[in-house]
Design a protein around this motif. Structure first.
Motif, PDB file in Angstrom:
ATOM      1  N   ILE A 190      -0.156   4.325  -2.419  1.00  0.00           N
ATOM      2  CA  ILE A 190      -1.074   5.220  -1.717  1.00  0.00           C
ATOM      3  C   ILE A 190      -1.060   6.638  -2.294  1.00  0.00           C
ATOM      4  O   ILE A 190      -2.115   7.276  -2.458  1.00  0.00           O
ATOM      5  N   ASN A 191       0.120   7.157  -2.641  1.00  0.00           N
ATOM      6  CA  ASN A 191       0.209   8.531  -3.150  1.00  0.00           C
ATOM      7  C   ASN A 191      -0.543   8.713  -4.460  1.00  0.00           C
ATOM      8  O   ASN A 191      -1.200   9.731  -4.687  1.00  0.00           O
ATOM      9  N   LYS A 192      -0.449   7.713  -5.326  1.00  0.00           N
ATOM     10  CA  LYS A 192      -1.053   7.813  -6.649  1.00  0.00           C
ATOM     11  C   LYS A 192      -2.525   7.427  -6.641  1.00  0.00           C
ATOM     12  O   LYS A 192      -3.357   8.108  -7.258  1.00  0.00           O
ATOM     13  N   GLU A 193      -2.856   6.344  -5.960  1.00  0.00           N
ATOM     14  CA  GLU A 193      -4.203   5.787  -6.059  1.00  0.00           C
ATOM     15  C   GLU A 193      -5.171   6.310  -5.001  1.00  0.00           C
ATOM     16  O   GLU A 193      -6.381   6.353  -5.231  1.00  0.00           O
ATOM     17  N   PHE A 194      -4.641   6.705  -3.828  1.00  0.00           N
ATOM     18  CA  PHE A 194      -5.515   7.163  -2.743  1.00  0.00           C
ATOM     19  C   PHE A 194      -4.946   8.414  -2.080  1.00  0.00           C
ATOM     20  O   PHE A 194      -4.637   8.417  -0.881  1.00  0.00           O
ATOM     21  N   PRO A 195      -4.791   9.500  -2.837  1.00  0.00           N
ATOM     22  CA  PRO A 195      -4.164  10.712  -2.257  1.00  0.00           C
ATOM     23  C   PRO A 195      -4.922  11.265  -1.057  1.00  0.00           C
ATOM     24  O   PRO A 195      -4.315  11.872  -0.171  1.00  0.00           O
ATOM     25  N   GLU A 196      -6.233  11.053  -1.015  1.00  0.00           N
ATOM     26  CA  GLU A 196      -7.025  11.569   0.107  1.00  0.00           C
ATOM     27  C   GLU A 196      -6.761  10.809   1.404  1.00  0.00           C
ATOM     28  O   GLU A 196      -7.176  11.246   2.487  1.00  0.00           O
ATOM     29  N   LEU A 197      -6.036   9.671   1.308  1.00  0.00           N
ATOM     30  CA  LEU A 197      -5.748   8.859   2.495  1.00  0.00           C
ATOM     31  C   LEU A 197      -4.285   8.938   2.936  1.00  0.00           C
ATOM     32  O   LEU A 197      -3.890   8.280   3.896  1.00  0.00           O
TER      33      LEU A 197
ATOM     34  N   TYR B 216       0.826  -1.212   0.000  1.00  0.00           N
ATOM     35  CA  TYR B 216       0.000   0.000   0.000  1.00  0.00           C
ATOM     36  C   TYR B 216       0.858   1.258   0.000  1.00  0.00           C
ATOM     37  O   TYR B 216       0.491   2.278  -0.599  1.00  0.00           O
ATOM     38  N   GLU B 217       2.007   1.199   0.669  1.00  0.00           N
ATOM     39  CA  GLU B 217       2.882   2.372   0.695  1.00  0.00           C
ATOM     40  C   GLU B 217       3.364   2.732  -0.709  1.00  0.00           C
ATOM     41  O   GLU B 217       3.582   3.905  -1.023  1.00  0.00           O
ATOM     42  N   LYS B 218       3.490   1.736  -1.572  1.00  0.00           N
ATOM     43  CA  LYS B 218       3.945   1.977  -2.950  1.00  0.00           C
ATOM     44  C   LYS B 218       2.888   2.689  -3.788  1.00  0.00           C
ATOM     45  O   LYS B 218       3.228   3.394  -4.746  1.00  0.00           O
TER      46      LYS B 218
END
Length: 232
Positions: free
Chosen positions: A138-145, A134-136
């Motif tokens: 998270i920035n691209k796919e779930f920026p709101e999280l 998920y750390e790989k």
């Protein structure tokens, strides 16, 4: 060709016995497997579960091929495609009754391939691998999280639990093995605020900062997974 035409052309055993579910039962009876009495699911998509393990099979449409899936704690450990329903049945028996490792299952049946998740799970590193995965993304796919994820990954207690995403929510399971359960969910709100939903309490706590949201999760997550305890 119609669906019936395909069945007659590629799956005579299904035509003979009325459904894939019944044809699979016949194969289990041939090898005297107790799985003959454990078949669930639909007529064309039989599923089986024995404690934490499960397996399923369905058919391809334009050629003879049985599509098999093997899971452990809801993690897909291996998949395989075979022209032989007998081989599909025997592999399911080995997986569910003999409880062989997924790596050994792949050795015994050359049509079965391990998944990356299955390999990691068998090595005992699945929870940490899941966090790193998920750390790989998270920035691209779930920026709101991003902000709550960064807080969560620094929490030693939560790092031992399964995390997952559902739509735009970050979820936490009581499970520390691999089972996904919607025990605590974080939902983003405008202005970097978050709602924390707690399954056991059936309540939503709104307006949290990232730090407060993760503190609420840590206070409400449990170290015991009732789903896993119920199937062990």
């Amino acid at each position: 060709m119609s669906d019936d035409d395909y069945k007659r052309a590629f799956y005579p055993e299904i035509v003979k016995h009325g459904s894939l579910k019944q044809a699979l039962k016949v194969e289990f009876e041939k090898i005297e497997s107790e799985l003959k009495d454990k078949i669930d699911g639909f007529a064309g998509y039989p599923e089986l579960r024995v404690k934490q393990r499960s397996a399923s099979v369905t058919t391809a449409t334009e050629k003879r091929l049985f599509l098999c899936s093997f899971r452990n704690y809801d993690i897909t450990s291996a998949i395989g495609n075979t022209m032989s329903l007998s081989d599909a049945a025997r592999s399911m028996h080995n997986w569910l009754i003999l409880k062989v490792k997924s790596s050994d299952l792949a050795k015994d049946f050359d049509f079965i391939k391990l998944s990356e998740r299955g390999k990691v799970f068998e090595q005992g590193n699945y929870v940490e691998w899941n966090w790193q995965n998920y750390e790989k993304v998270i920035n691209k796919e779930f920026p709101e999280l991003i902000s709550v994820f960064q807080e969560a990954k620094r929490n030693e207690k939560l790092r031992k639990h399964i995390i997952f995403t559902s739509l735009n929510r970050l979820g936490f399971s009581n499970c520390k093995i691999g089972h996904i359960s919607f025990d605590v969910l974080i939902t983003p709100l405008p202005a970097e605020k978050f709602t924390v939903s707690i399954k056991d309490k059936k309540e939503n706590l709104e307006g949290f900062t990232p730090e407060a949201a993760i503190q609420a999760v840590a206070e409400n997550i449990k170290d015991e997974c009732l789903e896993c305890n119920g199937i062990k």
